[in-house]
Scaffold this active site. Structure first.
Site, PDB file in Angstrom:
ATOM      1  N   ARG A  16      15.969  12.375  10.116  1.00  8.76           N
ATOM      2  CA  ARG A  16      16.524  13.006  11.208  1.00  8.76           C
ATOM      3  C   ARG A  16      17.119  12.999  12.304  1.00  8.76           C
ATOM      4  O   ARG A  16      18.151  13.216  12.569  1.00  8.76           O
ATOM      5  CB  ARG A  16      16.279  14.698  10.615  1.00  8.76           C
ATOM      6  N   SER A  35      20.496   6.988   0.200  1.00  9.46           N
ATOM      7  CA  SER A  35      19.675   7.450  -0.075  1.00  9.46           C
ATOM      8  C   SER A  35      19.013   6.726  -1.372  1.00  9.46           C
ATOM      9  O   SER A  35      20.215   6.718  -2.424  1.00  9.46           O
ATOM     10  CB  SER A  35      19.469   9.081  -0.254  1.00  9.46           C
ATOM     11  N   ARG A  36      17.196   7.091  -2.304  1.00 12.60           N
ATOM     12  CA  ARG A  36      17.497   7.249  -3.603  1.00 12.60           C
ATOM     13  C   ARG A  36      17.910   8.076  -4.675  1.00 12.60           C
ATOM     14  O   ARG A  36      18.439   7.697  -5.914  1.00 12.60           O
ATOM     15  CB  ARG A  36      15.781   6.761  -3.671  1.00 12.60           C
ATOM     16  N   TYR A  57      19.773   2.133  -1.908  1.00  8.31           N
ATOM     17  CA  TYR A  57      20.303   1.620  -0.727  1.00  8.31           C
ATOM     18  C   TYR A  57      21.422   0.364  -0.516  1.00  8.31           C
ATOM     19  O   TYR A  57      21.988  -0.065   0.114  1.00  8.31           O
ATOM     20  CB  TYR A  57      18.901   1.245  -0.050  1.00  8.31           C
ATOM     21  N   HIS A  78      10.419  -1.748   4.503  1.00  6.29           N
ATOM     22  CA  HIS A  78      10.890  -1.724   5.443  1.00  6.29           C
ATOM     23  C   HIS A  78      11.079  -3.728   5.659  1.00  6.29           C
ATOM     24  O   HIS A  78      12.364  -3.902   5.554  1.00  6.29           O
ATOM     25  CB  HIS A  78       9.934  -2.195   6.664  1.00  6.29           C
ATOM     26  N   LYS A  96       9.438   1.182  13.406  1.00  5.06           N
ATOM     27  CA  LYS A  96       8.156   0.491  13.525  1.00  5.06           C
ATOM     28  C   LYS A  96       7.124   0.665  12.232  1.00  5.06           C
ATOM     29  O   LYS A  96       7.355   2.177  12.386  1.00  5.06           O
ATOM     30  CB  LYS A  96       7.686   0.887  14.942  1.00  5.06           C
ATOM     31  N   ARG A 164       2.234  10.203   3.186  1.00  7.42           N
ATOM     32  CA  ARG A 164       2.234   8.558   3.906  1.00  7.42           C
ATOM     33  C   ARG A 164       1.739   8.722   5.222  1.00  7.42           C
ATOM     34  O   ARG A 164       0.755   7.422   5.046  1.00  7.42           O
ATOM     35  CB  ARG A 164       3.730   8.835   4.604  1.00  7.42           C
TER      36      ARG A 164
HETATM   37  N1  LIG Z   1       9.844   5.973  15.653  1.00  3.68           N
HETATM   38  C1  LIG Z   1       9.640   7.265  15.448  1.00  3.68           C
HETATM   39  O1  LIG Z   1       8.590   7.972  16.977  1.00  3.68           O
HETATM   40  C2  LIG Z   1       9.078   7.167  14.690  1.00  3.68           C
HETATM   41  C3  LIG Z   1       8.417   8.526  14.356  1.00  3.68           C
HETATM   42  C4  LIG Z   1       7.847   8.906  12.678  1.00  3.68           C
HETATM   43  C5  LIG Z   1       8.411   7.680  11.602  1.00  3.68           C
HETATM   44  N2  LIG Z   1       8.537   6.907  12.438  1.00  3.68           N
HETATM   45  C6  LIG Z   1       8.159   5.089  11.174  1.00  3.68           C
HETATM   46  O2  LIG Z   1       9.574   5.635  10.367  1.00  3.68           O
HETATM   47  C7  LIG Z   1       8.860   5.639   8.867  1.00  3.68           C
HETATM   48  C8  LIG Z   1       9.461   6.839   8.366  1.00  3.68           C
HETATM   49  O3  LIG Z   1       8.686   7.996   8.462  1.00  3.68           O
HETATM   50  P1  LIG Z   1       8.998   9.189   8.399  1.00  3.68           P
HETATM   51  O4  LIG Z   1       8.390  10.209   8.978  1.00  3.68           O
HETATM   52  O5  LIG Z   1      10.728   9.700   8.323  1.00  3.68           O
HETATM   53  O6  LIG Z   1       8.800   8.960   6.959  1.00  3.68           O
HETATM   54  P2  LIG Z   1       9.610  10.653   5.422  1.00  3.68           P
HETATM   55  O7  LIG Z   1       9.920  11.593   6.157  1.00  3.68           O
HETATM   56  O8  LIG Z   1       8.102  10.458   4.473  1.00  3.68           O
HETATM   57  O9  LIG Z   1      10.367   9.524   4.734  1.00  3.68           O
HETATM   58  C9  LIG Z   1      10.820   7.909   4.991  1.00  3.68           C
HETATM   59  C10 LIG Z   1      12.213   7.833   3.707  1.00  3.68           C
HETATM   60  O10 LIG Z   1      11.875   6.951   3.355  1.00  3.68           O
HETATM   61  C11 LIG Z   1      12.105   6.703   1.667  1.00  3.68           C
HETATM   62  N3  LIG Z   1      12.059   6.309   0.379  1.00  3.68           N
HETATM   63  C12 LIG Z   1      12.332   4.983  -0.061  1.00  3.68           C
HETATM   64  N4  LIG Z   1      10.691   5.300  -0.505  1.00  3.68           N
HETATM   65  C13 LIG Z   1       9.890   5.587  -0.679  1.00  3.68           C
HETATM   66  C14 LIG Z   1       9.082   6.331  -0.998  1.00  3.68           C
HETATM   67  N5  LIG Z   1       8.027   5.240  -1.903  1.00  3.68           N
HETATM   68  N6  LIG Z   1       8.187   7.175  -0.887  1.00  3.68           N
HETATM   69  C15 LIG Z   1       8.630   7.911   0.186  1.00  3.68           C
HETATM   70  N7  LIG Z   1       9.499   7.582   0.825  1.00  3.68           N
HETATM   71  C16 LIG Z   1      10.686   6.649   0.574  1.00  3.68           C
HETATM   72  C17 LIG Z   1      13.032   8.028   1.230  1.00  3.68           C
HETATM   73  O11 LIG Z   1      13.919   8.372   1.723  1.00  3.68           O
HETATM   74  P3  LIG Z   1      15.425   9.000   0.592  1.00  3.68           P
HETATM   75  O12 LIG Z   1      14.547   9.733  -0.669  1.00  3.68           O
HETATM   76  O13 LIG Z   1      16.836   9.507   0.897  1.00  3.68           O
HETATM   77  O14 LIG Z   1      15.743   6.834  -0.245  1.00  3.68           O
HETATM   78  C18 LIG Z   1      12.422   8.902   2.674  1.00  3.68           C
HETATM   79  O15 LIG Z   1      13.068  10.368   2.871  1.00  3.68           O
HETATM   80  C19 LIG Z   1       8.084   5.101   9.384  1.00  3.68           C
HETATM   81  O16 LIG Z   1       7.614   3.576   8.976  1.00  3.68           O
HETATM   82  C20 LIG Z   1       7.438   5.388  10.394  1.00  3.68           C
HETATM   83  O17 LIG Z   1       6.325   4.809  11.054  1.00  3.68           O
HETATM   84  C21 LIG Z   1       9.426   6.456  13.484  1.00  3.68           C
END
Ligand SMILES: NC(=O)c1ccc[n+]([C@@H]2O[C@H](COP(=O)([O-])OP(=O)(O)OC[C@H]3O[C@@H](n4cnc5c(N)ncnc54)[C@H](OP(=O)(O)O)[C@@H]3O)[C@@H](O)[C@H]2O)c1
Length: 330
Positions: A16, A35-36, A57, A78, A96, A164
Site C-alpha cells: 500500500r 494477489s493470492r 502471482y 521473496h 528487504k 509476520r
Molecule cells: N521497506 C520498508 O519500510 C518495509 C516496511 C514493512 C515491511 N517491509 C517488508 O515487506 C514485506 C511484507 O511486509 P508487510 O508488512 O507488508 O506484510 P503484510 O502486511 O503481512 O503483507 C504481506 C502480503 O504478502 C502476501 N502473502 C503471500 N503469502 C503470504 C502468507 N503465507 N502469509 C501472509 N501474507 C502472504 C499477502 O498478499 P496477498 O494476500 O495479496 O497475496 C499479504 O498481504 C516483508 O518482507 C517486510 O520486511 C518493508
C-alpha cells in the site's frame, strides 16, 4: 515520457505504501496487482485505480505489459516470488530482507544475472537524499578516518504469535525485520564485516525479540547494533571518526537530518527534506537503472545484498536460530 509499468506482488501493508510512493512519480505507472485471492486484488486495485488485477502471482508475472515487479510478500516468499518473475522475464525490486538466508539470495541473483535482468533489494533507506549526503560527507573525510558506528532499530510490537513479526514460518524476528537495516547500514559505511558476535533473547515463538550485535570490519573498525521487536529504541545512527562524529537523527532509517560534530567547532546540522512518502526514491533508482539498461544498482549492489545475508546467517548461526526448511530447523 515513456512510463515504466509496475506490477505489485502482494497486497499487504508495505504494498500500500509503495504504490503511494509510485503515484508521486510521473515516470511510473502502476499497471497491475497480483494477489493470492481475487477479492484482495480487486479491493486493492479499486482503491488505487490500478487497471489490471491478477488472481495469482503467476499471471501477474506473465502479464506482457508489466516492466518491473515489486515483491511485497513476507520474507520467506521473496526468493520464490522473485524467481517466478525473473523466469517470466521481468525486472524485479524485492523487499528487504532480500531473502531468509544467503543461499536463497545467491540462487535468485544467479538467475537474474544468467537472464540479464534487473534485480534490486528494496533497502529504501539508502536512496534518501540525506543518505546520499552522509555517504558524500564521510567519504570526503569530514570526520576523519572512520572507526566505529552505533545504530539501533527497535520498536515495541504486541506479542502476536500468528503475525509476520513473531511466526517463524513467516520469517519472524528482529534480525530479519529490522536488523537487516542496521547490518546493511554498517556495510554501506564500513564495508563488509569480517566477524560478528551477538547475543539475542529468543522469545516464546522461538524468534529473536531483541539482540545486541557487534560487527568487526577491516582495520579494527566496529559497528554496534541494537535491535528489537518488543523493545523501542531511539532509532538513531552515529558514525564516529578520528575527527568527529555524525549523528543521523531519528528515524535514521527514514533520514531527514543529521548533526556533524567536531571537537572545538560548532555543531553543524544538515537537513534534507523528504518529498513523497520516501518509497519514491528507491523506485526512481529502479527506473533510472532500467532506462540506462543497467541490471543492478550501484547504490544497492547485488553482491552487497549477498554479503549482508551472509553476515545475518553468521549472526543467527551463533544463536542457533533456524527457519523452517533450513538445515537444523526445529
Ligand atoms: N521497506 C520498508 O519500510 C518495509 C516496511 C514493512 C515491511 N517491509 C517488508 O515487506 C514485506 C511484507 O511486509 P508487510 O508488512 O507488508 O506484510 P503484510 O502486511 O503481512 O503483507 C504481506 C502480503 O504478502 C502476501 N502473502 C503471500 N503469502 C503470504 C502468507 N503465507 N502469509 C501472509 N501474507 C502472504 C499477502 O498478499 P496477498 O494476500 O495479496 O497475496 C499479504 O498481504 C516483508 O518482507 C517486510 O520486511 C518493508
Amino acid at each position: 515520457m515513456k512510463q515504466v509499468r509496475w506490477g505489485i506482488l502482494g497486497t499487504g501493508a508495505i504494498a500500500r505504501q509503495f504504490v503511494q510512493g509510485l503515484n508521486s512519480l510521473p515516470e511510473a505507472e502502476v499497471l497491475a496487482v497480483g494477489s493470492r485471492s481475487s477479492a484482495s486484488a480487486e479491493k486493492f486495485a479499486d482503491k488505487r485505480n490500478i487497471p489490471r488485477r491478477h488472481a495469482g502471482y503467476d499471471t501477474l508475472a506473465s502479464d506482457p505489459d508489466v516492466d518491473v515487479v515489486y515483491v511485497a510478500t513476507p520474507h520467506p516468499f521473496h526468493a520464490e516470488n522473485a524467481t517466478l518473475c525473473l523466469q517470466a522475464g521481468k525486472a524485479v525490486l524485492c523487499e528487504k530482507p532480500f531473502s531468509v538466508n544467503a543461499a536463497q539470495a545467491e540462487r535468485v541473483i544467479g538467475l537474474a544475472r544468467e537472464k540479464g535482468l534487473f534485480l534490486m533489494e528494496g533497502m529504501w533507506t539508502r536512496f534518501f537524499p540525506l543518505m546520499e549526503e552522509v555517504r558524500r560527507l564521510v567519504s570526503e573525510g569530514a570526520i576523519g578516518e572512520l572507526r566505529m558506528l552505533n545504530v539501533d532499530f527497535g520498536f515495541r510490537a504486541g506479542l502476536d504469535p500468528a503475525s509476520r513479526l513473531f511466526d517463524p514460518r513467516l520469517g519472524g524476528g528482529a534480525l530479519l525485520d529490522v536488523g537487516v537495516y542496521c547490518v546493511s547500514f554498517a556495510s554501506m559505511i564500513l564495508g563488509p564485516p569480517s566477524r560478528s558476535v551477538g547475543l539475542a533473547h529468543l522469545g516464546e515463538t522461538g524468534v529473536d525479540e531483541q539482540a545486541s550485535i557487534i560487527l568487526e570490519h577491516e582495520g579494527g573498525r566496529l559497528a554496534n547494533l541494537s535491535i528489537g521487536i518488543r523493545t523501542a529504541t531511539p532509532q538513531e545512527a552515529t558514525i564516529m571518526g578520528t575527527e568527529g562524529y555524525v549523528k543521523i537523527h531519528a528515524p535514521w532509517w527514514r533520514p531527514m537530518s543529521m548533526t556533524v560534530s567536531r571537537p572545538g567547532e560548532e555543531d553543524e546540522t544538515v537537513e534534507a527534506p523528504v518529498s513523497g512518502n520516501g518509497f519514491n526514491y528507491e523506485a526512481a533508482e529502479v527506473i533510472r537503472c532500467l532506462e540506462a539498461g543497467k541490471t543492478e544498482s550501484d547504490i544497492m549492489p547485488l553482491d552487497e545484498t549477498i554479503s549482508v545475508m551472509r553476515t545475518m546467517d553468521g549472526i543467527r548461526d551463533a544463536w542457533g536460530l533456524r527457519y523452517p526448511g533450513e538445515e537444523g530447523a526445529p
